[in-house]
Design a protein around this motif. Structure first.
Motif, PDB file in Angstrom:
ATOM      1  N   GLY A 179       0.687  -1.278  -0.031  1.00  0.00           N
ATOM      2  CA  GLY A 179       0.036  -0.050   0.114  1.00  0.00           C
ATOM      3  C   GLY A 179       0.756   1.239  -0.042  1.00  0.00           C
ATOM      4  N   PHE A 180       0.292   2.281   0.261  1.00  0.00           N
ATOM      5  CA  PHE A 180       0.924   3.638   0.249  1.00  0.00           C
ATOM      6  C   PHE A 180       1.991   3.859   1.054  1.00  0.00           C
ATOM      7  N   ILE A 181       1.837   3.914   2.428  1.00  0.00           N
ATOM      8  CA  ILE A 181       2.804   4.079   3.210  1.00  0.00           C
ATOM      9  C   ILE A 181       3.864   3.120   3.553  1.00  0.00           C
TER      10      ILE A 181
ATOM     11  N   ASP B 210       1.285  -9.121   2.385  1.00  0.00           N
ATOM     12  CA  ASP B 210       0.368  -8.059   1.896  1.00  0.00           C
ATOM     13  C   ASP B 210      -0.936  -9.152   0.985  1.00  0.00           C
ATOM     14  N   LYS B 211      -1.924  -8.719   1.429  1.00  0.00           N
ATOM     15  CA  LYS B 211      -3.322  -9.211   0.744  1.00  0.00           C
ATOM     16  C   LYS B 211      -3.519  -8.910  -0.698  1.00  0.00           C
TER      17      LYS B 211
ATOM     18  N   THR C 245      -5.218  -6.366  -1.568  1.00  0.00           N
ATOM     19  CA  THR C 245      -6.769  -5.845  -1.823  1.00  0.00           C
ATOM     20  C   THR C 245      -6.550  -4.580  -3.042  1.00  0.00           C
TER      21      THR C 245
ATOM     22  N   ASP D 242      -3.202 -13.159   3.962  1.00  0.00           N
ATOM     23  CA  ASP D 242      -4.347 -12.169   4.722  1.00  0.00           C
ATOM     24  C   ASP D 242      -3.893 -12.419   6.203  1.00  0.00           C
ATOM     25  N   ILE D 243      -3.714 -11.150   6.785  1.00  0.00           N
ATOM     26  CA  ILE D 243      -3.512 -11.174   8.206  1.00  0.00           C
ATOM     27  C   ILE D 243      -4.323 -11.661   9.264  1.00  0.00           C
TER      28      ILE D 243
ATOM     29  N   SER E 135      -8.259   1.463   4.788  1.00  0.00           N
ATOM     30  CA  SER E 135      -7.945   2.580   5.452  1.00  0.00           C
ATOM     31  C   SER E 135      -8.771   3.745   4.870  1.00  0.00           C
TER      32      SER E 135
ATOM     33  N   THR F  79     -10.257  -6.845   9.205  1.00  0.00           N
ATOM     34  CA  THR F  79      -8.807  -6.707   8.945  1.00  0.00           C
ATOM     35  C   THR F  79      -8.210  -5.860   9.985  1.00  0.00           C
TER      36      THR F  79
ATOM     37  N   SER G  71      -0.909   3.612  13.642  1.00  0.00           N
ATOM     38  CA  SER G  71      -2.264   4.005  14.033  1.00  0.00           C
ATOM     39  C   SER G  71      -2.292   5.483  13.380  1.00  0.00           C
TER      40      SER G  71
ATOM     41  N   TYR H 243     -14.221   3.403  10.294  1.00  0.00           N
ATOM     42  CA  TYR H 243     -12.565   3.154  10.221  1.00  0.00           C
ATOM     43  C   TYR H 243     -11.747   3.616  11.505  1.00  0.00           C
TER      44      TYR H 243
ATOM     45  N   LYS I 182      -9.612   1.490  14.229  1.00  0.00           N
ATOM     46  CA  LYS I 182      -8.074   1.643  14.407  1.00  0.00           C
ATOM     47  C   LYS I 182      -8.168   1.695  15.854  1.00  0.00           C
TER      48      LYS I 182
ATOM     49  N   ASN J 216      -1.032  11.633   5.600  1.00  0.00           N
ATOM     50  CA  ASN J 216       0.157  11.403   4.690  1.00  0.00           C
ATOM     51  C   ASN J 216      -0.341  11.832   3.486  1.00  0.00           C
TER      52      ASN J 216
HETATM   53  P1  NAD Z   1      -3.429   1.607   2.050  1.00  0.00           P
HETATM   54  O1  NAD Z   1      -4.806   1.207   1.974  1.00  0.00           O
HETATM   55  O2  NAD Z   1      -2.693   2.457   0.861  1.00  0.00           O
HETATM   56  O3  NAD Z   1      -2.642   0.399   2.090  1.00  0.00           O
HETATM   57  C1  NAD Z   1      -3.103  -0.621   2.837  1.00  0.00           C
HETATM   58  C2  NAD Z   1      -2.326  -2.064   2.631  1.00  0.00           C
HETATM   59  O4  NAD Z   1      -2.660  -3.140   3.584  1.00  0.00           O
HETATM   60  C3  NAD Z   1      -2.687  -2.424   1.204  1.00  0.00           C
HETATM   61  O5  NAD Z   1      -1.602  -2.856   0.470  1.00  0.00           O
HETATM   62  C4  NAD Z   1      -3.766  -3.739   1.239  1.00  0.00           C
HETATM   63  O6  NAD Z   1      -3.648  -4.650   0.152  1.00  0.00           O
HETATM   64  C5  NAD Z   1      -3.315  -4.124   2.743  1.00  0.00           C
HETATM   65  N1  NAD Z   1      -4.183  -4.938   3.453  1.00  0.00           N
HETATM   66  C6  NAD Z   1      -5.375  -4.755   3.626  1.00  0.00           C
HETATM   67  N2  NAD Z   1      -5.846  -5.789   4.238  1.00  0.00           N
HETATM   68  C7  NAD Z   1      -5.070  -6.674   4.309  1.00  0.00           C
HETATM   69  C8  NAD Z   1      -5.053  -8.020   5.032  1.00  0.00           C
HETATM   70  N3  NAD Z   1      -6.336  -8.366   5.549  1.00  0.00           N
HETATM   71  N4  NAD Z   1      -4.045  -8.742   5.102  1.00  0.00           N
HETATM   72  C9  NAD Z   1      -2.907  -8.151   4.640  1.00  0.00           C
HETATM   73  N5  NAD Z   1      -2.813  -7.054   3.794  1.00  0.00           N
HETATM   74  C10 NAD Z   1      -3.790  -6.151   3.738  1.00  0.00           C
HETATM   75  O7  NAD Z   1      -3.237   2.364   3.226  1.00  0.00           O
HETATM   76  P2  NAD Z   1      -2.143   3.387   3.799  1.00  0.00           P
HETATM   77  O8  NAD Z   1      -2.671   4.720   3.680  1.00  0.00           O
HETATM   78  O9  NAD Z   1      -0.645   3.024   3.398  1.00  0.00           O
HETATM   79  O10 NAD Z   1      -2.084   3.111   5.399  1.00  0.00           O
HETATM   80  C11 NAD Z   1      -1.255   2.220   5.965  1.00  0.00           C
HETATM   81  C12 NAD Z   1      -1.449   2.305   7.456  1.00  0.00           C
HETATM   82  O11 NAD Z   1      -1.343   3.432   8.214  1.00  0.00           O
HETATM   83  C13 NAD Z   1      -3.015   1.932   7.917  1.00  0.00           C
HETATM   84  O12 NAD Z   1      -2.886   1.154   9.275  1.00  0.00           O
HETATM   85  C14 NAD Z   1      -3.538   3.363   8.110  1.00  0.00           C
HETATM   86  O13 NAD Z   1      -4.586   3.040   9.009  1.00  0.00           O
HETATM   87  C15 NAD Z   1      -2.400   3.970   8.634  1.00  0.00           C
HETATM   88  N6  NAD Z   1      -2.576   5.584   8.762  1.00  0.00           N
HETATM   89  C16 NAD Z   1      -2.506   6.126   7.318  1.00  0.00           C
HETATM   90  C17 NAD Z   1      -2.713   7.372   7.013  1.00  0.00           C
HETATM   91  C18 NAD Z   1      -2.738   8.246   5.653  1.00  0.00           C
HETATM   92  O14 NAD Z   1      -3.039   9.452   5.827  1.00  0.00           O
HETATM   93  N7  NAD Z   1      -2.755   7.480   4.609  1.00  0.00           N
HETATM   94  C19 NAD Z   1      -2.377   8.185   8.362  1.00  0.00           C
HETATM   95  C20 NAD Z   1      -2.203   7.567   9.574  1.00  0.00           C
HETATM   96  C21 NAD Z   1      -2.300   6.334   9.605  1.00  0.00           C
END
Ligand code: NAD
Ligand code: TDX
Length: 340
Positions: free
Chosen positions: A10-12, A33-34, A36, A59-60, A85, A100, A124, A153, A157, A183
């Protein structure tokens, strides 16, 4: 040390994996990573060239699979980024968020208990604290504030955070939690505000701003978040929560106008649409704990960060064109179709 990074496609997660491969080549990294809709294996193409990186699809929430993986790999450190997310999707359908974000976290915690790790770190969000009023700029979230989440959501969390802390207190699991603000940067899925506005503006499509656009978010460039996580993993005290923020509060409408201006487009593309139900008004983080304990502060200013981000989306059209051709358009039409 062997790291398990969940949600790394995913992104972060993608940004964190590249950050760690660069900064700490001495470690081994496994990404689980699943894949999704939000996970994209193409993000990790360059990571696959590193001998100390491995991708595992899974899948976690799948306990047997996760336990087998822990038994085989003997992880030292787990960083849990896997999550559903997106707030709007949680409003449409909360189920996968609970599965999840809560139960998946529990499976990882149980695996850590059984096989032993030196650290479980939970990624978080500031959203667990609820929101702040627009007319009290002096108020900011502190780590000791009560949790008061607004959306399915953020409730999922917050639940996960409580579970992580309970596993520390009850079983002595060496955990840390970081709560970060919004982010932005490369590889962010274009359902989120900044990439959605960049791509729509580039395509001369309408820019849907919820409500009146007065809601405030605190923006952090993703590599600043990665650096903060690195420090917590190195020096953080177990059982502690750390707030991470960008010191960069902006009204949504100002963010959108800046993107429009940087892309040389017209503000006439902006459309005020139906508000998000339960829409949090303002987030702001007190990050003094990160500063006092580690001397950490965000480095990338908003102007520079937005310019870098726009450049990335301009240079990586293939990346987002793949995305907006798939399930994304169905989601987009479901979410925005009735809003104008
Ligand atoms: P994202 O949605 O871009 O990526 C999430 C990733 O998790 C994806 O690659 C997805 O395939 C994977 N995933 C989802 N369900 C799964 C499962 N059951 N098993 C295995 N993999 C699974 O999210 P993001 O923006 O990169 O956020 C990452 C984390 O940071 C999350 O926990 C989010 O709550 C937290 N967060 C995000 C932000 C933000 O601004 N984006 C800010 C604070 C915290
Ligand atoms: O089309 C839009 N129009 C709009 O006005 C979208 C997608 C969003 N918005 C508004 C809603 C928010 O006030 O922009 C702001 C930012 O929205 P999102 O990008 O959806 O982020 P937010 O709801 O603030 O949550 C994000 O930050 C905290 C992440 O998605 C979460 O994963 C993270 O925990």
């Amino acid at each position: 040390m062997k790291y398990l990074i969940t949600g790394g496609a995913g992104f972060i997660g993608t940004n964190f994996i590249y950050y760690m491969l660069e900064k700490h080549p001495e470690n081994e990294y496994v990404c689980l990573d699943k894949l999704t809709y939000a996970g994209n294996l193409a993000n990790l193409k360059k990571a696959m060239e590193y001998k100390n990186f491995q991708f595992v699809k899974g899948d976690i929430t799948d306990r047997e699979f996760v336990f087998n993986l822990f038994e085989q790999e003997k992880f030292d450190v787990v960083v849990n980024l896997a999550a559903e997310s997106h707030v709007d999707r949680s409003i449409e359908n909360p189920g996968p968020f609970l599965t999840t974000n809560v139960l998946g976290t529990q499976v990882l915690l149980d695996a850590c208990r059984k096989y032993g790790v030196v650290r479980f770190h939970q990624i978080s969000t500031d959203e667990v604290y609820g929101d702040l009023p627009l007319d009290r700029p002096e108020l900011k979230f502190k780590e000791s504030d009560p949790l008061k989440p607004s959306s399915p959501y953020s409730a999922s969390k917050a639940s996960a955070d409580l579970l992580v802390l309970a596993y520390h207190r009850t079983y002595g699991l060496p955990v840390t939690i970081s709560r970060c603000s919004n982010n932005y940067g490369p590889y962010q899925f274009p359902e989120k505000l900044i990439p959605l506005m960049i791509i729509n503006a580039m395509n001369e499509k309408e820019l849907p701003v919820y409500g009146t656009g007065q809601n405030v978010r605190d923006w952090i460039y993703v590599t600043d978040h990665c650096e903060a996580i690195e420090l917590i993993l190195e020096k953080g005290r177990v059982g502690e929560v750390y707030n991470i923020g960008g010191n960069c509060e902006k009204r949504n409408i100002d963010v959108v106008k800046m993107i429009v201006q940087k892309l040389g487009k017209s503000e006439e593309l902006i459309r005020f649409v139906k508000d998000r139900p339960g829409h949090d008004l303002r987030y702001a983080m007190d990050i003094s704990k990160m500063k006092e304990e580690f001397g950490w502060e965000p480095k990338v200013g908003f102007e520079e960060g937005i310019e870098r981000t726009i450049e990335w989306y301009k240079a990586n059209k293939e990346w987002w064109k793949e995305i907006i051709n798939g399930e994304y358009m169905e989601y987009y039409n479901r979410t925005y179709g009735h809003m104008y």
